[in-house]
Design a protein around this motif. Structure first.
Motif, mmCIF file in Angstrom:
data_model
loop_
_atom_site.group_PDB
_atom_site.id
_atom_site.type_symbol
_atom_site.label_atom_id
_atom_site.label_comp_id
_atom_site.label_asym_id
_atom_site.label_seq_id
_atom_site.Cartn_x
_atom_site.Cartn_y
_atom_site.Cartn_z
ATOM 1 N N MET A 1 -6.605 2.793 -7.041
ATOM 2 C CA MET A 1 -5.396 2.032 -6.771
ATOM 3 C C MET A 1 -5.693 0.550 -6.897
ATOM 4 O O MET A 1 -6.793 0.106 -6.627
ATOM 5 C CB MET A 1 -4.900 2.319 -5.365
ATOM 6 N N LYS A 2 -4.654 -0.163 -7.272
ATOM 7 C CA LYS A 2 -4.728 -1.610 -7.324
ATOM 8 C C LYS A 2 -3.831 -2.163 -6.229
ATOM 9 O O LYS A 2 -2.791 -1.589 -5.915
ATOM 10 C CB LYS A 2 -4.254 -2.142 -8.679
ATOM 11 N N TYR A 3 -4.245 -3.277 -5.679
ATOM 12 C CA TYR A 3 -3.496 -3.918 -4.607
ATOM 13 C C TYR A 3 -3.191 -5.356 -4.978
ATOM 14 O O TYR A 3 -3.975 -6.005 -5.676
ATOM 15 C CB TYR A 3 -4.292 -3.877 -3.301
ATOM 16 N N LYS A 4 -2.042 -5.843 -4.501
ATOM 17 C CA LYS A 4 -1.618 -7.211 -4.758
ATOM 18 C C LYS A 4 -1.110 -7.797 -3.447
ATOM 19 O O LYS A 4 -0.347 -7.147 -2.723
ATOM 20 C CB LYS A 4 -0.501 -7.222 -5.797
ATOM 21 N N VAL A 5 -1.527 -9.028 -3.148
ATOM 22 C CA VAL A 5 -1.013 -9.735 -1.990
ATOM 23 C C VAL A 5 0.119 -10.639 -2.477
ATOM 24 O O VAL A 5 -0.045 -11.392 -3.436
ATOM 25 C CB VAL A 5 -2.117 -10.565 -1.294
ATOM 26 N N ILE A 6 1.260 -10.523 -1.822
ATOM 27 C CA ILE A 6 2.433 -11.339 -2.148
ATOM 28 C C ILE A 6 2.602 -12.350 -1.022
ATOM 29 O O ILE A 6 2.672 -11.971 0.147
ATOM 30 C CB ILE A 6 3.690 -10.470 -2.278
ATOM 31 N N ILE A 7 2.645 -13.615 -1.398
ATOM 32 C CA ILE A 7 2.761 -14.690 -0.422
ATOM 33 C C ILE A 7 4.102 -15.381 -0.646
ATOM 34 O O ILE A 7 4.315 -16.013 -1.672
ATOM 35 C CB ILE A 7 1.613 -15.706 -0.586
ATOM 36 N N ARG A 8 4.994 -15.234 0.322
ATOM 37 C CA ARG A 8 6.320 -15.854 0.220
ATOM 38 C C ARG A 8 6.418 -16.978 1.239
ATOM 39 O O ARG A 8 6.056 -16.808 2.401
ATOM 40 C CB ARG A 8 7.418 -14.835 0.486
ATOM 41 N N GLU A 9 6.930 -18.103 0.787
ATOM 42 C CA GLU A 9 7.134 -19.250 1.660
ATOM 43 C C GLU A 9 8.634 -19.527 1.716
ATOM 44 O O GLU A 9 9.175 -20.203 0.844
ATOM 45 C CB GLU A 9 6.360 -20.451 1.135
ATOM 46 N N PRO A 10 9.319 -18.974 2.728
ATOM 47 C CA PRO A 10 10.776 -19.082 2.799
ATOM 48 C C PRO A 10 11.309 -20.512 2.798
ATOM 49 O O PRO A 10 12.357 -20.782 2.221
ATOM 50 C CB PRO A 10 11.129 -18.379 4.111
ATOM 51 N N VAL A 11 10.601 -21.432 3.413
ATOM 52 C CA VAL A 11 11.092 -22.807 3.501
ATOM 53 C C VAL A 11 11.180 -23.443 2.117
ATOM 54 O O VAL A 11 12.178 -24.060 1.768
ATOM 55 C CB VAL A 11 10.184 -23.649 4.435
ATOM 56 N N SER A 12 10.139 -23.267 1.308
ATOM 57 C CA SER A 12 10.120 -23.890 -0.019
ATOM 58 C C SER A 12 10.660 -22.972 -1.116
ATOM 59 O O SER A 12 10.929 -23.421 -2.221
ATOM 60 C CB SER A 12 8.688 -24.300 -0.383
ATOM 61 N N GLY A 13 10.775 -21.680 -0.820
ATOM 62 C CA GLY A 13 11.229 -20.723 -1.818
ATOM 63 C C GLY A 13 10.139 -20.278 -2.789
ATOM 64 O O GLY A 13 10.413 -19.554 -3.734
ATOM 65 N N MET A 14 8.909 -20.687 -2.545
ATOM 66 C CA MET A 14 7.787 -20.334 -3.425
ATOM 67 C C MET A 14 7.335 -18.893 -3.167
ATOM 68 O O MET A 14 7.431 -18.395 -2.044
ATOM 69 C CB MET A 14 6.608 -21.274 -3.182
ATOM 70 N N GLU A 15 6.845 -18.266 -4.231
ATOM 71 C CA GLU A 15 6.268 -16.932 -4.124
ATOM 72 C C GLU A 15 5.037 -16.899 -5.030
ATOM 73 O O GLU A 15 5.125 -17.226 -6.211
ATOM 74 C CB GLU A 15 7.273 -15.874 -4.544
ATOM 75 N N ASN A 16 3.896 -16.528 -4.460
ATOM 76 C CA ASN A 16 2.652 -16.451 -5.206
ATOM 77 C C ASN A 16 2.059 -15.059 -5.064
ATOM 78 O O ASN A 16 2.351 -14.336 -4.102
ATOM 79 C CB ASN A 16 1.653 -17.493 -4.694
ATOM 80 N N VAL A 43 1.504 -6.660 1.184
ATOM 81 C CA VAL A 43 0.478 -6.061 0.330
ATOM 82 C C VAL A 43 1.143 -4.921 -0.433
ATOM 83 O O VAL A 43 1.655 -3.976 0.162
ATOM 84 C CB VAL A 43 -0.721 -5.526 1.154
ATOM 85 N N GLU A 44 1.147 -5.044 -1.747
ATOM 86 C CA GLU A 44 1.744 -4.033 -2.610
ATOM 87 C C GLU A 44 0.633 -3.229 -3.283
ATOM 88 O O GLU A 44 -0.378 -3.791 -3.686
ATOM 89 C CB GLU A 44 2.599 -4.721 -3.682
ATOM 90 N N TRP A 45 0.820 -1.924 -3.386
ATOM 91 C CA TRP A 45 -0.154 -1.082 -4.077
ATOM 92 C C TRP A 45 0.503 -0.431 -5.283
ATOM 93 O O TRP A 45 1.708 -0.237 -5.320
ATOM 94 C CB TRP A 45 -0.735 -0.011 -3.148
ATOM 95 N N THR A 46 -0.327 -0.113 -6.275
ATOM 96 C CA THR A 46 0.106 0.625 -7.467
ATOM 97 C C THR A 46 -0.967 1.644 -7.781
ATOM 98 O O THR A 46 -2.156 1.298 -7.865
ATOM 99 C CB THR A 46 0.293 -0.314 -8.681
ATOM 100 N N ASP A 47 -0.572 2.908 -7.932
ATOM 101 C CA ASP A 47 -1.568 3.946 -8.217
ATOM 102 C C ASP A 47 -1.683 4.187 -9.724
ATOM 103 O O ASP A 47 -1.021 3.524 -10.529
ATOM 104 C CB ASP A 47 -1.266 5.232 -7.451
ATOM 105 N N SER A 48 -2.512 5.127 -10.096
ATOM 106 C CA SER A 48 -2.777 5.409 -11.515
ATOM 107 C C SER A 48 -1.556 5.970 -12.246
ATOM 108 O O SER A 48 -1.509 5.957 -13.468
ATOM 109 C CB SER A 48 -3.956 6.364 -11.656
ATOM 110 N N LYS A 49 -0.564 6.457 -11.507
ATOM 111 C CA LYS A 49 0.666 6.975 -12.117
ATOM 112 C C LYS A 49 1.757 5.909 -12.158
ATOM 113 O O LYS A 49 2.912 6.222 -12.410
ATOM 114 C CB LYS A 49 1.159 8.189 -11.334
ATOM 115 N N GLU A 50 1.369 4.660 -11.871
ATOM 116 C CA GLU A 50 2.287 3.521 -11.857
ATOM 117 C C GLU A 50 3.344 3.592 -10.755
ATOM 118 O O GLU A 50 4.371 2.926 -10.826
ATOM 119 C CB GLU A 50 2.949 3.307 -13.224
ATOM 120 N N GLN A 51 3.097 4.418 -9.739
ATOM 121 C CA GLN A 51 3.959 4.414 -8.561
ATOM 122 C C GLN A 51 3.478 3.281 -7.668
ATOM 123 O O GLN A 51 2.284 2.970 -7.640
ATOM 124 C CB GLN A 51 3.876 5.738 -7.817
#
Length: 68
Positions: A1-16, A43-51
């Protein structure tokens, strides 16, 4: 599995993203980023079946994403 960290900053509207992490590295990075209370961290995950989904602090993977 692959993992991604999503960082949202509501005040500025930025997303990294920090992509292609292992589970351990994603948890470590999410915990570090969550120290800033103004950010919303996911934290978002994606498995080998793209789920995909979100990993919650309690380890749950089959529920909607909640901020760390």
């Amino acid at each position: 599995m692959k993992y991604k960290v999503i960082i949202r900053e509501p005040v500025s509207g930025m997303e990294n993203y920090i992509d292609d992490l292992t589970k351990a590295k994603a948890i470590e990075e999410a915990a570090k980023q969550a120290a800033d209370a103004e950010k919303r961290i996911y934290v978002e995950w994606t498995d080998s079946k793209e789920q995909s989904g979100y990993l919650n602090r309690d380890g749950g993977m089959d529920c909607p994403g909640e901020p760390w």
